[in-house]
Write a protein that holds these residues in place. Structure first.
Motif, short mmCIF file in Angstrom:
data_model
loop_
_atom_site.label_atom_id
_atom_site.label_comp_id
_atom_site.label_asym_id
_atom_site.label_seq_id
_atom_site.Cartn_x
_atom_site.Cartn_y
_atom_site.Cartn_z
N ALA A 19 0.81 -1.06 -0.02
CA ALA A 19 -0.12 0.00 -0.02
C ALA A 19 0.86 1.18 -0.05
CB ALA A 19 -0.93 0.25 1.20
N TYR A 45 -5.10 8.48 1.28
CA TYR A 45 -5.53 7.24 1.97
C TYR A 45 -4.66 6.01 1.82
CZ TYR A 45 -10.03 9.80 2.10
OH TYR A 45 -11.15 10.62 2.60
N VAL A 49 -3.42 4.01 5.20
CA VAL A 49 -3.36 2.39 5.24
C VAL A 49 -1.82 1.87 5.28
CG1 VAL A 49 -4.07 0.07 3.79
CG2 VAL A 49 -5.70 2.00 3.98
#
Length: 92
Positions: A19, A45, A49
């Protein structure tokens, strides 16, 4: 087949790293698409994460350098999302 605790934590660590790395790939591709340097909201975002998963993995590994390095990032990422939201609210 049952995963061992170690295998599960390795999966968490790799998911966080994927990620975290994915955000740079996203930013690069989006900038190429726009023909200028741009940081899309989804970058932040993915940052949250990745940072959260890596922070959990660092705690599991009991690595103080890694813990400190990941702990601060989420604050910055959340703040950027707040600023983006505020900017959008002012435009409406």
């Amino acid at each position: 087949m049952m995963l061992t605790r170690e295998a599960l934590w390795l999966m968490v660590g790799f998911a966080g790293q994927i990620a975290f790395t994915g955000r740079f790939v996203l930013q690069w591709l989006y900038s190429e698409y726009k023909k200028r340097s741009v940081i899309p909201t989804s970058f932040w975002y993915l940052s949250i994460v990745g940072s959260t998963l890596l922070f959990a993995y660092a705690i599991y590994r009991q690595d103080p350098v890694f813990i400190v390095g990941q702990a601060f990032g989420s604050i910055v990422y959340l703040r950027n999302l707040q600023l983006i939201k505020r900017s959008k609210d002012l435009k409406e």
